[in-house]
Structures are given as structure tokens and as C-alpha cells.
Motif scaffolding. Structure first.
Motif, PDB file in Angstrom:
ATOM      1  N   ALA A 189       4.447 -21.930  49.694  1.00  0.00           N
ATOM      2  CA  ALA A 189       3.597 -23.014  50.310  1.00  0.00           C
ATOM      3  C   ALA A 189       3.923 -24.460  49.718  1.00  0.00           C
ATOM      4  N   ARG A 190       3.313 -25.543  50.271  1.00  0.00           N
ATOM      5  CA  ARG A 190       3.438 -26.640  49.726  1.00  0.00           C
ATOM      6  C   ARG A 190       2.018 -27.073  49.378  1.00  0.00           C
ATOM      7  N   ALA A 191       2.076 -27.749  48.159  1.00  0.00           N
ATOM      8  CA  ALA A 191       0.857 -28.229  47.615  1.00  0.00           C
ATOM      9  C   ALA A 191       0.440 -29.542  48.195  1.00  0.00           C
ATOM     10  N   VAL A 192      -0.930 -29.718  48.577  1.00  0.00           N
ATOM     11  CA  VAL A 192      -1.438 -30.796  48.938  1.00  0.00           C
ATOM     12  C   VAL A 192      -2.926 -31.082  48.550  1.00  0.00           C
ATOM     13  N   ASP A 193      -3.310 -32.365  48.746  1.00  0.00           N
ATOM     14  CA  ASP A 193      -4.650 -32.255  48.482  1.00  0.00           C
ATOM     15  C   ASP A 193      -5.682 -31.915  49.267  1.00  0.00           C
ATOM     16  N   LEU A 194      -6.873 -31.550  49.311  1.00  0.00           N
ATOM     17  CA  LEU A 194      -7.877 -30.939  50.143  1.00  0.00           C
ATOM     18  C   LEU A 194      -8.054 -31.690  51.134  1.00  0.00           C
ATOM     19  N   ASP A 195      -8.025 -32.854  51.132  1.00  0.00           N
ATOM     20  CA  ASP A 195      -8.604 -33.707  52.360  1.00  0.00           C
ATOM     21  C   ASP A 195      -7.189 -33.502  53.360  1.00  0.00           C
ATOM     22  N   THR A 196      -6.073 -33.555  52.758  1.00  0.00           N
ATOM     23  CA  THR A 196      -4.695 -33.432  53.732  1.00  0.00           C
ATOM     24  C   THR A 196      -4.817 -32.083  54.348  1.00  0.00           C
ATOM     25  N   LEU A 197      -5.161 -31.171  53.504  1.00  0.00           N
ATOM     26  CA  LEU A 197      -5.157 -29.626  54.080  1.00  0.00           C
ATOM     27  C   LEU A 197      -5.991 -29.555  55.110  1.00  0.00           C
ATOM     28  N   CYS A 198      -7.350 -29.951  55.045  1.00  0.00           N
ATOM     29  CA  CYS A 198      -8.330 -29.768  56.027  1.00  0.00           C
ATOM     30  C   CYS A 198      -7.905 -30.645  57.132  1.00  0.00           C
ATOM     31  N   ALA A 199      -7.358 -31.875  57.164  1.00  0.00           N
ATOM     32  CA  ALA A 199      -6.951 -32.595  58.483  1.00  0.00           C
ATOM     33  C   ALA A 199      -5.682 -32.198  59.048  1.00  0.00           C
TER      34      ALA A 199
END
Length: 326
Positions: A189-199
Motif C-alpha cells: 500500500a501507499r501511506a497517506v494522511d487521513l484527509d487524502t485517503l478519505c478524499a
């Protein structure tokens, strides 16, 4: 454990194994340590095999159990019955949380694939239109190829979900404050911040622990940022999602949801979530159910065998990581 649970939890072959490994009375199942039969047994007990409904092992209980050395929990979290007094006593503790995680992950993977295939909507439209139904005309944009799936929390369950999804043609995102980019890459997987993930994700699946800091982790703002037509899957705890905000999005038809947990856990009869066509609602059944319960009892027997052989538990629970067993 809860009355009546032992018969569903422990298969006959596993019970036979337990009685071979230890001096154990299969008929002695208690949910109250102050009951006379429990008090008599506690005086000699070295290992407690517990499950859902076990009362707290507090200081008075431990005082009544001078020989107690270990707790083997044939279920998930031990935080409801393993108290600070247990850690002070130095008890060894193990849990079958890893075994209970497997069906939750399987449920989640099924939810992901069904969500991207819009199975709920397809089924409803087919039932309504019957001979006039045309999936190619009405659902031409659905499918799992190259869809983006976001996993919130690299928990035991979250990691298993990533492992199961990894072979497919999906883009996998993960958010966990304790997971770095290299560790995420190892999970595929690619690690992202939660806002980016949700969007970004077509499906957002929640696997974080229930802690004071994770209440409404999936907030009104993050729900609003999700793509039109995206799906939220929650098999963790209802408190992690702002349910009022989610309900508003679902009633409007902008989002879809697969909810195995809610607040309260048993929704009131007038909740709109029961009847919405874009919601799959189940009553906290993603974890072990039916024959899956036997896996946890078998895991407990394996740990008891290790204890009897003088070996450390394969799945120990430590006081420092107890919150991870939820």
C-alpha cells in the motif's frame, strides 16, 4: 464466560484436547467468580480459559486464586476482564484476537468487492425492472479494476485486509500514525494522511482501535470530502464515525455504506439506516460466528499446550499493547 457460550465455542474435539492438557471440568463454566462452585475452583486454578462475558479479574478475585498464573482468552480483547491487578501479579495473558481478526478481514474484503460492483444497487434495480433491466446500460462504470481502496488503521485486521487485497488490480492506500512509507510499501500500500485517503478512495474501510483520540475519526468534514458514490465500510467500532453526519450523507444518497457497527450497537427501530437502499447493515457479525468460533477455542488449546510444555505463548498480550487487542 457467558452462559451457554461454551457449547457453541468449544468443539468436542477441542474439549477433549483441553481435558488431556489439564485437569479441567468441562461442566464448570462460570460468569460469577463469587459463586460457591467458582470460589472452590479458584483456590486451585493455575490457568483460566476465558471468553466473552468473563467478569473482571480484580484484586479480590486474584486473592481468592493464589495459584493463578495465566489467562488464556478464547476471544478478542482482554481489556474488559484483565485488570491492572493482573499485570501487577505478573500473570501471563494470551488472546485469540488474531483468530477473530480473520473473519472480520474476510467480511471486509467481500464488502470492498461488492461495493465497487454496486451489488446492492444492481440487485435492487434488477428486482424492480426485471426483464427490462440492462446492467451494461445502467451500470457501465462499476467494477473493481483499478479502484482505490483506503484502509484506516494498520491494525491486525487492517494488515490482513491489505494482505488479502494485495493480489488484485487495486490501488491500496493506508493511514496509520505509527506506519511509515516503507512499512506501508511492504504491505502493498501507499501511506497517506487521513484527509487524502478519505478524499481519494472509492472505498474507505475503518480498522482503527476505539480510543478517546479516535472518536469521530471519520468526521463530518472527512465524510463530506469523500467522492460522490464512494462507500464507507466500518467493522471496527461505531464511535469512530460521526454517525449523524454519515446518516445525512446516506439519506441524501451521495455515499454508500457497509456498517457492521453503529452507535448504539442496536439501532432504534426508527433509524433510517434500516431501510436505505445504499446501506448494508449487519448486527456486529463480522467477527467469529457459528463454526468460526471453533477456531478461537482451538487457538486457546494451542496456547494451553505451549504453557503445559513450559513454552512462551505464541500470541501474548502485554499491558503496553492491550488496546491493540480490540
Amino acid at each position: 464466560m457467558q452462559p451457554g457460550l461454551a457449547e457453541r465455542l468449544i468443539a468436542p474435539a477441542t474439549m477433549a484436547r483441553l481435558t488431556e492438557l489439564a485437569v479441567l471440568d468441562p461442566a464448570l463454566v462460570v460468569d460469577d467468580f463469587t459463586a460457591p462452585e467458582a470460589a472452590a475452583a479458584l483456590r486451585e486454578t493455575e490457568v483460566i480459559i476465558s471468553s466473552w462475558g468473563c467478569p473482571p479479574l480484580d484484586a479480590p478475585v486474584l486473592a481468592a486464586a493464589p495459584a493463578l498464573r495465566a489467562v488464556v482468552h478464547a476471544a478478542g480483547s482482554v481489556k474488559h476482564h484483565v485488570t491492572e491487578a493482573c499485570w501487577r501479579r505478573g500473570l501471563q495473558v494470551t488472546s485469540a484476537a488474531w483468530a477473530n481478526a480473520l473473519p472480520v478481514a474476510e467480511y471486509t474484503v467481500a464488502a470492498v468487492f461488492f461495493a465497487n460492483k454496486q451489488v446492492l444497487q444492481l440487485s435492487s434495480a434488477y428486482r424492480r425492472d426485471r426483464e427490462d433491466f440492462s446492467p451494461h446500460a445502467d451500470f457501465g462504470a462499476i467494477g473493481n479494476y483499478r479502484r482505490t481502496v483506503g484502509i484506516v488503521g494498520a491494525s491486525r485486521i487492517g494488515r490482513r485486509v491489505l494482505e488479502l487485497l494485495r493480489p488484485y488490480d487495486l490501488e491500496l492506500l493506508v493511514h496509520d500514525p505509527y506506519l511509515g512509507p516503507l512499512q506501508a510499501a511492504e504491505l502493498g500500500a501507499r501511506a497517506v494522511d487521513l484527509d487524502t485517503l478519505c478524499a481519494t478512495a472509492d472505498v474507505v474501510s475503518v480498522h482503527a482501535p476505539e480510543l478517546p483520540g479516535t472518536r469521530h475519526l471519520i468526521s463530518r468534514e472527512r465524510l463530506a470530502a469523500m467522492r460522490d458514490g464512494a462507500t464507507l465500510v466500518n467493522t471496527a467500532r461505531g464511535s469512530l464515525v460521526d454517525q449523524d453526519a454519515l446518516t445525512a450523507e446516506l439519506v441524501a444518497g451521495r455515499l454508500n455504506a457497509v456498517l457492521d457497527v453503529t452507535v448504539p450497537e442496536r439501532l432504534p427501530a426508527d433509524s433510517p439506516l434500516y431501510d436505505l437502499p445504499n446501506v448494508l447493515l449487519t448486527p456486529h457479525v463480522a467477527g467469529s460466528l457459528g463454526g468460526e468460533l471453533h477456531r478461537m477455542a482451538a487457538a486457546a488449546a494451542d496456547e494451553l499446550a505451549r504453557y503445559a510444555a513450559g513454552l512462551p505463548f505464541a500470541h501474548p498480550v502485554l499491558s503496553s499493547d492491550i488496546h491493540l487487542t480490540a
